[in-house]
Design a protein around this motif. Sequence first.
Motif, PDB file in Angstrom:
ATOM      1  N   TYR A 104      47.209  36.718  40.239  1.00  0.00           N
ATOM      2  CA  TYR A 104      46.690  36.412  41.530  1.00  0.00           C
ATOM      3  C   TYR A 104      47.455  35.855  42.399  1.00  0.00           C
ATOM      4  O   TYR A 104      48.144  36.301  43.383  1.00  0.00           O
ATOM      5  CB  TYR A 104      45.409  35.638  41.245  1.00  0.00           C
ATOM      6  CG  TYR A 104      44.801  34.947  42.238  1.00  0.00           C
ATOM      7  CD1 TYR A 104      44.203  35.908  43.388  1.00  0.00           C
ATOM      8  CD2 TYR A 104      44.989  33.700  42.637  1.00  0.00           C
ATOM      9  CE1 TYR A 104      43.689  35.199  44.822  1.00  0.00           C
ATOM     10  CE2 TYR A 104      44.340  33.090  43.862  1.00  0.00           C
ATOM     11  CZ  TYR A 104      43.691  33.750  45.017  1.00  0.00           C
ATOM     12  OH  TYR A 104      43.189  33.370  45.815  1.00  0.00           O
ATOM     13  N   MET A 126      44.679  33.539  54.059  1.00  0.00           N
ATOM     14  CA  MET A 126      43.493  34.242  53.938  1.00  0.00           C
ATOM     15  C   MET A 126      43.545  35.749  54.164  1.00  0.00           C
ATOM     16  O   MET A 126      42.564  36.393  53.452  1.00  0.00           O
ATOM     17  CB  MET A 126      42.721  33.662  55.341  1.00  0.00           C
ATOM     18  CG  MET A 126      41.213  34.153  55.642  1.00  0.00           C
ATOM     19  SD  MET A 126      41.004  35.576  56.382  1.00  0.00           S
ATOM     20  CE  MET A 126      40.843  34.804  58.065  1.00  0.00           C
ATOM     21  N   LEU A 127      44.255  36.111  54.716  1.00  0.00           N
ATOM     22  CA  LEU A 127      44.273  37.551  55.058  1.00  0.00           C
ATOM     23  C   LEU A 127      44.987  38.303  53.936  1.00  0.00           C
ATOM     24  O   LEU A 127      44.178  39.267  53.620  1.00  0.00           O
ATOM     25  CB  LEU A 127      45.396  37.860  56.129  1.00  0.00           C
ATOM     26  CG  LEU A 127      44.764  37.768  57.552  1.00  0.00           C
ATOM     27  CD1 LEU A 127      45.884  38.249  58.643  1.00  0.00           C
ATOM     28  CD2 LEU A 127      43.615  38.423  58.004  1.00  0.00           C
ATOM     29  N   ASN A 167      44.270  36.957  50.805  1.00  0.00           N
ATOM     30  CA  ASN A 167      42.858  37.433  49.960  1.00  0.00           C
ATOM     31  C   ASN A 167      42.000  38.275  50.628  1.00  0.00           C
ATOM     32  O   ASN A 167      41.480  38.995  49.451  1.00  0.00           O
ATOM     33  CB  ASN A 167      42.356  36.047  49.919  1.00  0.00           C
ATOM     34  CG  ASN A 167      42.868  34.913  48.976  1.00  0.00           C
ATOM     35  OD1 ASN A 167      42.861  35.028  47.844  1.00  0.00           O
ATOM     36  ND2 ASN A 167      43.627  33.957  49.572  1.00  0.00           N
ATOM     37  N   GLU A 168      41.836  38.320  51.778  1.00  0.00           N
ATOM     38  CA  GLU A 168      41.072  39.326  52.212  1.00  0.00           C
ATOM     39  C   GLU A 168      41.225  40.751  51.960  1.00  0.00           C
ATOM     40  O   GLU A 168      40.582  41.857  51.527  1.00  0.00           O
ATOM     41  CB  GLU A 168      40.750  39.234  53.533  1.00  0.00           C
ATOM     42  CG  GLU A 168      39.835  38.115  54.045  1.00  0.00           C
ATOM     43  CD  GLU A 168      38.412  38.225  53.922  1.00  0.00           C
ATOM     44  OE1 GLU A 168      38.037  39.264  54.443  1.00  0.00           O
ATOM     45  OE2 GLU A 168      37.970  37.199  53.348  1.00  0.00           O
ATOM     46  N   ALA A 176      40.931  40.864  47.671  1.00  0.00           N
ATOM     47  CA  ALA A 176      39.736  40.965  46.811  1.00  0.00           C
ATOM     48  C   ALA A 176      39.104  42.487  46.851  1.00  0.00           C
ATOM     49  O   ALA A 176      38.666  42.707  45.817  1.00  0.00           O
ATOM     50  CB  ALA A 176      38.846  40.018  47.790  1.00  0.00           C
ATOM     51  N   PRO A 177      38.969  43.214  47.808  1.00  0.00           N
ATOM     52  CA  PRO A 177      38.163  44.411  47.583  1.00  0.00           C
ATOM     53  C   PRO A 177      38.985  45.251  46.782  1.00  0.00           C
ATOM     54  O   PRO A 177      38.449  46.031  45.879  1.00  0.00           O
ATOM     55  CB  PRO A 177      38.225  45.008  49.013  1.00  0.00           C
ATOM     56  CG  PRO A 177      38.380  43.547  49.905  1.00  0.00           C
ATOM     57  CD  PRO A 177      39.190  42.786  49.367  1.00  0.00           C
ATOM     58  N   PHE A 202      40.776  44.560  43.987  1.00  0.00           N
ATOM     59  CA  PHE A 202      40.308  44.037  42.645  1.00  0.00           C
ATOM     60  C   PHE A 202      38.953  44.466  42.542  1.00  0.00           C
ATOM     61  O   PHE A 202      38.789  45.025  41.323  1.00  0.00           O
ATOM     62  CB  PHE A 202      40.489  42.507  42.664  1.00  0.00           C
ATOM     63  CG  PHE A 202      40.143  41.857  41.439  1.00  0.00           C
ATOM     64  CD1 PHE A 202      41.179  41.663  40.415  1.00  0.00           C
ATOM     65  CD2 PHE A 202      38.559  41.514  40.993  1.00  0.00           C
ATOM     66  CE1 PHE A 202      40.660  41.203  39.417  1.00  0.00           C
ATOM     67  CE2 PHE A 202      38.285  41.191  39.739  1.00  0.00           C
ATOM     68  CZ  PHE A 202      39.381  40.771  39.048  1.00  0.00           C
ATOM     69  N   PHE A 203      38.155  44.237  43.334  1.00  0.00           N
ATOM     70  CA  PHE A 203      36.680  44.431  43.131  1.00  0.00           C
ATOM     71  C   PHE A 203      36.462  46.169  42.755  1.00  0.00           C
ATOM     72  O   PHE A 203      35.874  46.429  42.042  1.00  0.00           O
ATOM     73  CB  PHE A 203      35.713  44.196  44.277  1.00  0.00           C
ATOM     74  CG  PHE A 203      34.204  44.327  44.239  1.00  0.00           C
ATOM     75  CD1 PHE A 203      33.566  43.569  43.594  1.00  0.00           C
ATOM     76  CD2 PHE A 203      33.948  45.400  45.076  1.00  0.00           C
ATOM     77  CE1 PHE A 203      32.182  43.736  43.100  1.00  0.00           C
ATOM     78  CE2 PHE A 203      32.393  45.696  44.860  1.00  0.00           C
ATOM     79  CZ  PHE A 203      31.640  44.940  44.014  1.00  0.00           C
ATOM     80  N   TYR A 204      37.267  46.810  43.574  1.00  0.00           N
ATOM     81  CA  TYR A 204      36.983  48.563  43.412  1.00  0.00           C
ATOM     82  C   TYR A 204      37.667  48.778  42.014  1.00  0.00           C
ATOM     83  O   TYR A 204      37.146  49.727  41.581  1.00  0.00           O
ATOM     84  CB  TYR A 204      37.852  49.158  44.633  1.00  0.00           C
ATOM     85  CG  TYR A 204      37.187  48.807  45.880  1.00  0.00           C
ATOM     86  CD1 TYR A 204      35.798  48.446  46.108  1.00  0.00           C
ATOM     87  CD2 TYR A 204      37.729  49.024  47.113  1.00  0.00           C
ATOM     88  CE1 TYR A 204      34.820  48.161  47.352  1.00  0.00           C
ATOM     89  CE2 TYR A 204      37.079  48.607  48.387  1.00  0.00           C
ATOM     90  CZ  TYR A 204      36.032  48.104  48.363  1.00  0.00           C
ATOM     91  OH  TYR A 204      35.351  47.850  49.520  1.00  0.00           O
ATOM     92  N   HIS A 229      39.212  50.934  52.634  1.00  0.00           N
ATOM     93  CA  HIS A 229      39.568  49.421  52.809  1.00  0.00           C
ATOM     94  C   HIS A 229      40.930  49.111  53.532  1.00  0.00           C
ATOM     95  O   HIS A 229      40.991  48.279  54.240  1.00  0.00           O
ATOM     96  CB  HIS A 229      39.672  48.820  51.536  1.00  0.00           C
ATOM     97  CG  HIS A 229      40.284  47.518  51.479  1.00  0.00           C
ATOM     98  ND1 HIS A 229      39.742  46.303  52.166  1.00  0.00           N
ATOM     99  CD2 HIS A 229      41.625  47.013  50.893  1.00  0.00           C
ATOM    100  CE1 HIS A 229      40.457  45.386  51.850  1.00  0.00           C
ATOM    101  NE2 HIS A 229      41.725  45.744  51.473  1.00  0.00           N
TER     102      HIS A 229
END
Lengths: 217, 217
Positions: free
Chosen positions: A137, A164-165, A167-168, A171-172, A174-176, A200
């Motif tokens: 991470y 922030m960017l 992370n944005e 995150a997706p 990772f999620f996908y 994305h």
Amino acid sequence: MDGDKGTSALSKGSKTKAKILKTALKLFSTKGYKATTVRDIAGAMGVKQSALYNHFKNKDEILETLIGDLTSSAIVHLFDDKDPQEAARSGKALLAGIGTKFKLLSFDGQNEALFKLLMQEMFRNERVREIYNEHFYQENVKKLSTYLFMMMQEELIRSSDPLMLANEFFAPLFFYQMQVSLLKQDKKSTSSVVSLFEKHVEFFWESIRIEKKESLF
Amino acid sequence: MDGDKGTSALSKGSKTKAKILKTALKLFSTKGYKATTVRDIAGAMGVKQSALYNHFKNKDEILETLIGDLTSSAIVHLFDDKDPQEAARSGKALLAGIGTKFKLLSFDGQNEALFKLLMQEMFRNERVREIYNEHFYQENVKKLSTYLFMMMQEELIRSSDPLMLANEFFAPLFFYQMQVSLLKQDKKSTSSVVSLFEKHVEFFWESIRIEKKESLF
DNA sequence: TTGCTTTATGAACATTTGTTCATATTGAAA
DNA sequence: TTTCAATATGAACAAATGTTCATAAAGCAA
């Protein structure tokens, strides 16, 4: 007793050791570490359980070795071969590359197993959590936020909070990756998720890029 | 033998049953299901292990009951009390509400434990995976994509793929919830992640909204 | 209190599991 | 082939674990 013996090719010993690790990883990632018995691992290799103790002190040491491998896993080295200046200047291509890398790794058997092991052990094994946090991470998010910051200075993207960017953006992905992993477990189709990797990147880039038309044309 | 006996208030039996579930959930979410012994649960309640068998057939039934509770957990009912038309019209406020709900739930002990149980068992328990996928993921993503579609028709947001947008909105919230869960496990500060919940909503909304200035002013 | 149902205890059990160890087998160097 | 270290086997053990059950204690209605 533990070091390499053979001078050139893999000795029989280290080949067996690698086979144990491979088999254990498959089982750990499927049933979980605790639910996998030493007999399971040996059985899957067509060998008796006592044989494993010639290569590893105990069951824990097998897990520790696998965990150690996590740090050299592909997913933690997203930016290895990039030159910072060059990377930042490549803009969208950089992001697209990372997106593709995530997508491909989701379908790489070895990476998938490591990912599942990570997800399951993260919540109860402090070392795994530490590796996830620092290598998987923090390191990647920080690196990406640096690149994004440089892109802001080059006026490729709009000025805003780079961390922030980053992370944005991550995150997706990772999620996908998690979603693919879950779908594959039930042999369900992954096609809808696959397209999300690219969408994305596209969506994210459109959200941050600066349109050149009016300022330079 | 299993149904409710008491006429009004909780009978002693069902109070004990609830205590077992609460204790088991805490332990399962911390050590994992397999690594938690019946003696652990009983011990944490100050009772002998055999006592638990008056309330549950076996260890598995305790897990099954907890898993069943997942479907009524708060995180799966993000849109319960919303009127579709009204919800869509509220635009950014709807998204902000969901973001806040995720953030708050990340710090709710009960939800945190359920989340951790979910994350750990998802990869090896098909029923958990099914609950995650249908109730936690699909249902919410579909509902949100419906709202987003309506927002597009109302020209509140730009026209694009609603399902993709719904995924892009959920993924970071899920990820940040996981991060909070991991940080709390090591008693680390969560403040940097907390702010990401709001920043995400802000960033996402800015990416999709239609600016009213030129068209209506 | 008396009687009856529900719940807790203590002891025991059959399995499972990690691990050890003496012995057999194998593989390669001499 | 002989020799010796590395590896595999079979059997066994101790500890851990899920579960049962006869019995005791507790809660509650009459």
